[in-house]
Design an enzyme around this catalytic site. Structure first.
Site, PDB file in Angstrom:
ATOM      1  N   GLY A  46       0.837  -1.187   0.000  1.00 13.80           N
ATOM      2  CA  GLY A  46       0.000   0.000   0.000  1.00 13.80           C
ATOM      3  C   GLY A  46       0.875   1.242   0.000  1.00 13.80           C
ATOM      4  O   GLY A  46       2.020   1.188   0.472  1.00 13.80           O
ATOM      5  N   GLN A  51       3.023   9.782   1.303  1.00 18.25           N
ATOM      6  CA  GLN A  51       4.289   9.043   1.183  1.00 18.25           C
ATOM      7  C   GLN A  51       5.021   9.357  -0.113  1.00 18.25           C
ATOM      8  O   GLN A  51       6.160   8.933  -0.309  1.00 18.25           O
ATOM      9  CB  GLN A  51       4.031   7.533   1.273  1.00 18.25           C
ATOM     10  CG  GLN A  51       3.536   7.101   2.641  1.00 18.25           C
ATOM     11  CD  GLN A  51       3.411   5.594   2.703  1.00 18.25           C
ATOM     12  OE1 GLN A  51       2.389   5.051   2.310  1.00 18.25           O
ATOM     13  NE2 GLN A  51       4.439   4.924   3.172  1.00 18.25           N
ATOM     14  N   CYS A  90       6.376  -0.170   7.186  1.00 19.29           N
ATOM     15  CA  CYS A  90       5.932   0.973   6.382  1.00 19.29           C
ATOM     16  C   CYS A  90       7.096   1.438   5.515  1.00 19.29           C
ATOM     17  O   CYS A  90       8.222   1.535   6.011  1.00 19.29           O
ATOM     18  CB  CYS A  90       5.484   2.096   7.314  1.00 19.29           C
ATOM     19  SG  CYS A  90       4.950   3.581   6.455  1.00 19.29           S
ATOM     20  N   LEU A  91       6.819   1.715   4.250  1.00 20.61           N
ATOM     21  CA  LEU A  91       7.892   2.153   3.349  1.00 20.61           C
ATOM     22  C   LEU A  91       8.501   3.480   3.802  1.00 20.61           C
ATOM     23  O   LEU A  91       9.624   3.793   3.446  1.00 20.61           O
ATOM     24  CB  LEU A  91       7.363   2.270   1.912  1.00 20.61           C
ATOM     25  CG  LEU A  91       6.885   0.955   1.271  1.00 20.61           C
ATOM     26  CD1 LEU A  91       6.322   1.219  -0.111  1.00 20.61           C
ATOM     27  CD2 LEU A  91       8.014  -0.066   1.208  1.00 20.61           C
ATOM     28  N   HIS A 132      -4.063   0.942   7.729  1.00 19.94           N
ATOM     29  CA  HIS A 132      -2.716   1.520   7.805  1.00 19.94           C
ATOM     30  C   HIS A 132      -2.610   2.733   6.873  1.00 19.94           C
ATOM     31  O   HIS A 132      -2.126   3.799   7.275  1.00 19.94           O
ATOM     32  CB  HIS A 132      -1.692   0.433   7.437  1.00 19.94           C
ATOM     33  CG  HIS A 132      -0.284   0.910   7.370  1.00 19.94           C
ATOM     34  ND1 HIS A 132       0.717   0.403   8.173  1.00 19.94           N
ATOM     35  CD2 HIS A 132       0.329   1.832   6.577  1.00 19.94           C
ATOM     36  CE1 HIS A 132       1.856   1.006   7.889  1.00 19.94           C
ATOM     37  NE2 HIS A 132       1.657   1.867   6.917  1.00 19.94           N
ATOM     38  N   GLU A 133      -3.082   2.558   5.635  1.00 28.49           N
ATOM     39  CA  GLU A 133      -2.979   3.654   4.651  1.00 28.49           C
ATOM     40  C   GLU A 133      -3.911   4.809   5.014  1.00 28.49           C
ATOM     41  O   GLU A 133      -3.554   5.969   4.850  1.00 28.49           O
ATOM     42  CB  GLU A 133      -3.304   3.143   3.237  1.00 28.49           C
ATOM     43  CG  GLU A 133      -2.391   2.037   2.721  1.00 28.49           C
ATOM     44  CD  GLU A 133      -0.910   2.332   2.889  1.00 28.49           C
ATOM     45  OE1 GLU A 133      -0.511   3.505   2.787  1.00 28.49           O
ATOM     46  OE2 GLU A 133      -0.145   1.386   3.144  1.00 28.49           O
ATOM     47  N   HIS A 136      -2.367   7.209   7.345  1.00 24.54           N
ATOM     48  CA  HIS A 136      -1.402   8.140   6.729  1.00 24.54           C
ATOM     49  C   HIS A 136      -2.077   9.459   6.335  1.00 24.54           C
ATOM     50  O   HIS A 136      -1.448  10.515   6.365  1.00 24.54           O
ATOM     51  CB  HIS A 136      -0.775   7.515   5.476  1.00 24.54           C
ATOM     52  CG  HIS A 136       0.423   6.652   5.757  1.00 24.54           C
ATOM     53  ND1 HIS A 136       1.550   7.124   6.403  1.00 24.54           N
ATOM     54  CD2 HIS A 136       0.687   5.349   5.455  1.00 24.54           C
ATOM     55  CE1 HIS A 136       2.450   6.139   6.489  1.00 24.54           C
ATOM     56  NE2 HIS A 136       1.944   5.057   5.934  1.00 24.54           N
TER      57      HIS A 136
HETATM   58 NI    NI Z   1       2.877   3.190   5.801  1.00 21.16          NI
END
Ligand code: NI
Length: 191
Positions: A46, A51, A90-91, A132-133, A136
């Site tokens: 995701g 991000q 998480c990226l 999770h997304e 953000h």
């Molecule tokens: Ni993340």
């Protein structure tokens, strides 16, 4: 490829703004494709707009069924009462993993990449990734939902890293400006 922002950068702590209907156009769809590619390249499941340094309310997800889904202006309609543990990463917070408790099921309403409204009931990994997304978009990252001490330490480390990165970028840009000025001076001389 798009650059993935890292914790310590302000955009990840901002509450993102809604996408306007007129913004859902070919350019937007091209951006979503680029986000999918960036996410795949980084082995993510995701990726939310903040991000990639865009403070707007949308994210892309490819969870366990390999379907590419775009969620624009998502709203979480309901979540199940049972909480399940899952090790998240998480990226934007590389190499950090932590068990986080979240509802196992979620019902979300959003627009797709064509501006069409849809309602989705998700469980398993998809439900996890959506939550999770979604976080953000409100400036929340997964470590905020884990051990507070660990979150504090991690954020402090990442902030230092972000400051070093910003400094390096500044130095790089100054060097590039200097080279460009030298080149311009040489070109002027040659005339
Ligand atoms: Ni993340």
């Amino acid at each position: 490829m798009l650059r993935i922002t890292k914790l310590g950068e302000e955009v990840l702590r901002k509450v993102a703004v809604e996408v306007k209907p007129e913004e859902i156009n070919d350019e937007f769809r091209a951006l979503c494709l680029e986000m999918f590619e960036t996410m795949d390249e980084a082995n993510g499941v995701g990726l939310a707009a903040p991000q990639v340094d865009i403070s707007k309310r949308f994210f892309v997800v490819t969870a366990d069924d390999d379907v590419r889904r775009v969620f624009v202006n998502p709203q979480i309609i309901s979540t199940s009462s049972d909480l399940v543990d899952y090790e998240e990463g998480c990226l934007s917070i590389p190499k950090i993993y932590e068990n986080i408790k979240r509802p196992s099921k979620v019902t979300v309403q959003a627009l797709d990449e064509n501006g069409k409204k849809f309602l989705l009931e998700a469980d398993g990994l998809l439900a996890r990734v959506i939550q999770h997304e979604y976080d953000h978009l409100d400036g929340i990252v997964f470590i905020d939902k884990g051990d507070p001490e660990f979150a504090k330490e991690t954020e402090a480390t990442m902030k230092k890293r972000a400051a070093r990165y910003a400094e390096k970028q500044k130095a790089k840009e100054a060097k590039e400006r200097k080279i460009a000025a030298i080149k311009a001076a040489k070109a002027a001389k040659g005339k």
